[in-house]
Write an enzyme that holds these catalytic residues in place. Structure first.
Site, PDB file in Angstrom:
ATOM      1  N   GLY A  70      -9.073   3.598   3.564  1.00  8.40           N
ATOM      2  CA  GLY A  70      -9.609   4.294   2.394  1.00  8.40           C
ATOM      3  C   GLY A  70     -10.792   3.569   1.761  1.00  8.40           C
ATOM      4  CB  VAL A  71     -11.939   3.449  -1.760  1.00  8.88           C
ATOM      5  CG1 VAL A  71     -10.792   2.866  -2.528  1.00  8.88           C
ATOM      6  CG2 VAL A  71     -13.269   3.137  -2.420  1.00  8.88           C
ATOM      7  CG  ASP A  72      -8.796  -2.340   0.235  1.00  6.62           C
ATOM      8  OD1 ASP A  72      -9.693  -3.146  -0.035  1.00  6.62           O
ATOM      9  OD2 ASP A  72      -7.606  -2.672   0.417  1.00  6.62           O
ATOM     10  CB  SER A 123      -2.637   5.580  -7.102  1.00  5.10           C
ATOM     11  OG  SER A 123      -2.219   4.244  -7.227  1.00  5.10           O
ATOM     12  CB  THR A 124      -5.495  10.219  -5.972  1.00  6.04           C
ATOM     13  OG1 THR A 124      -6.852   9.899  -5.670  1.00  6.04           O
ATOM     14  CG2 THR A 124      -5.222  10.014  -7.458  1.00  6.04           C
ATOM     15  CG  ASP A 133     -19.660   5.221   0.307  1.00  6.36           C
ATOM     16  OD1 ASP A 133     -18.882   4.447  -0.314  1.00  6.36           O
ATOM     17  OD2 ASP A 133     -20.073   4.996   1.451  1.00  6.36           O
ATOM     18  CG  ASN A 162      -3.134  -3.804   0.374  1.00  6.24           C
ATOM     19  OD1 ASN A 162      -3.012  -5.028   0.336  1.00  6.24           O
ATOM     20  ND2 ASN A 162      -3.858  -3.197   1.299  1.00  6.24           N
TER      21      ASN A 162
HETATM   22  N1  AR6 Z   1     -15.908   5.918  -2.175  1.00  9.08           N
HETATM   23  C1  AR6 Z   1     -15.198   6.502  -3.163  1.00  9.08           C
HETATM   24  N2  AR6 Z   1     -13.948   6.973  -3.001  1.00  9.08           N
HETATM   25  C2  AR6 Z   1     -13.390   6.828  -1.783  1.00  9.08           C
HETATM   26  C3  AR6 Z   1     -14.051   6.213  -0.699  1.00  9.08           C
HETATM   27  C4  AR6 Z   1     -15.375   5.747  -0.927  1.00  9.08           C
HETATM   28  N3  AR6 Z   1     -16.094   5.137   0.029  1.00  9.08           N
HETATM   29  N4  AR6 Z   1     -13.205   6.230   0.375  1.00  9.08           N
HETATM   30  C5  AR6 Z   1     -12.070   6.840  -0.015  1.00  9.08           C
HETATM   31  N5  AR6 Z   1     -12.185   7.208  -1.315  1.00  9.08           N
HETATM   32  P1  AR6 Z   1      -7.241   5.335  -1.111  1.00  9.08           P
HETATM   33  P2  AR6 Z   1      -4.933   4.475  -2.742  1.00  9.08           P
HETATM   34  C6  AR6 Z   1     -11.214   7.899  -2.181  1.00  9.08           C
HETATM   35  O1  AR6 Z   1      -6.332   5.831  -0.042  1.00  9.08           O
HETATM   36  O2  AR6 Z   1      -4.376   5.855  -2.747  1.00  9.08           O
HETATM   37  C7  AR6 Z   1      -5.743   1.318   1.272  1.00  9.08           C
HETATM   38  O3  AR6 Z   1      -5.357   1.172   2.603  1.00  9.08           O
HETATM   39  C8  AR6 Z   1     -10.092   8.677  -1.547  1.00  9.08           C
HETATM   40  O4  AR6 Z   1     -10.566   9.948  -1.093  1.00  9.08           O
HETATM   41  O5  AR6 Z   1      -8.447   4.587  -0.716  1.00  9.08           O
HETATM   42  O6  AR6 Z   1      -4.979   3.717  -4.035  1.00  9.08           O
HETATM   43  C9  AR6 Z   1      -5.429   0.101   0.435  1.00  9.08           C
HETATM   44  O7  AR6 Z   1      -5.548  -1.095   1.166  1.00  9.08           O
HETATM   45  C10 AR6 Z   1      -9.148   8.819  -2.730  1.00  9.08           C
HETATM   46  O8  AR6 Z   1      -9.585   9.869  -3.584  1.00  9.08           O
HETATM   47  O9  AR6 Z   1      -6.443   4.382  -2.164  1.00  9.08           O
HETATM   48  C11 AR6 Z   1      -4.008   0.347   0.012  1.00  9.08           C
HETATM   49  O10 AR6 Z   1      -3.106  -0.059   1.023  1.00  9.08           O
HETATM   50  C12 AR6 Z   1      -9.316   7.492  -3.469  1.00  9.08           C
HETATM   51  O11 AR6 Z   1     -10.519   6.912  -2.935  1.00  9.08           O
HETATM   52  C13 AR6 Z   1      -3.954   1.848  -0.142  1.00  9.08           C
HETATM   53  O12 AR6 Z   1      -4.976   2.370   0.688  1.00  9.08           O
HETATM   54  C14 AR6 Z   1      -8.166   6.512  -3.295  1.00  9.08           C
HETATM   55  O13 AR6 Z   1      -7.652   6.609  -1.982  1.00  9.08           O
HETATM   56  C15 AR6 Z   1      -4.276   2.251  -1.568  1.00  9.08           C
HETATM   57  O14 AR6 Z   1      -4.094   3.649  -1.684  1.00  9.08           O
END
Ligand code: AR6
Length: 165
Positions: free
Chosen positions: A31-33, A116-117, A9, A23
């Protein structure tokens, strides 16, 4: 110079800079955000409100507040639309901008999520290749950054990064 991939994490990492997959609003999300905003506390949202958003492929810097990381780089990755809408270049730009911002605060260590993934659906194999090659190309001799961590959330993503490293 050290490049590693781990499964963790990203909010728990004791590094100078963690990168957020944000975003364009920079006002949080899932997600991570979402995880970063929860762990950093309300002060992060207040700081992000001052930034006026961020274009795709760009990034902005804040303090880390309650996080163990000193700073957060908020990078806005591209939404995947099949690959013909500049997705690869925009993703590479996120990594370049993040490295430049980290260097601007003399960071020694930086950790990236797989931008982005997740919600944005960029294919992991291609995204990881862009991440690793762009970071390697961006880190010139004399960079303050000595340690780069690709912080994967799943074991499958970790395997992809490890194969590349
Ligand atoms: N630590 C590390 N990686 C993580 C964590 C964490 N705590 N949580 C999720 N991931 P995403 P995006 C991974 O969807 O595709 C948001 O709503 C996750 O498994 O977080 O760039 C933003 O506000 C994946 O491998 O980001 C935007 O609207 C990676 O982080 C949108 O999502 C990225 O997944 C951005 O989408």
């Amino acid at each position: 110079m050290q490049l590693n991939a781990i499964q963790a994490d990203i909010t728990t990492l004791e590094v100078d800079v963690i990168v957020n997959a944000a975003n364009q609003s920079l006002l949080g999300g899932g997600g991570v955000d979402g995880a970063i905003h929860r762990a950093a506390g309300r002060e992060l949202l207040a700081a992000c409100r001052q930034l006026g958003g961020c274009a795709t492929g760009e990034a902005k810097l804040t303090q880390g507040f309650a996080l163990p990381a000193r700073y957060v780089v908020h990078a806005v990755g591209p939404v995947w639309h099949g690959g013909n809408r500049g997705e690869a270049e925009n993703l590479a730009n996120c990594y370049r901008r993040a490295i430049a911002l980290a260097e601007s605060v003399e960071a020694h260590s930086i950790a990236f999520p797989s931008i982005s993934t997740g919600v944005y659906r960029f294919p992991i194999e291609q995204a990881a290749e862009i991440a690793v090659s762009t970071v390697k190309a961006s880190l010139e001799a004399g960079s303050s950054i000595k340690e780069v961590t690709f912080c994967c959330f799943s074991a499958d993503d970790l395997a992809v990064y490890q194969a590349l490293l």
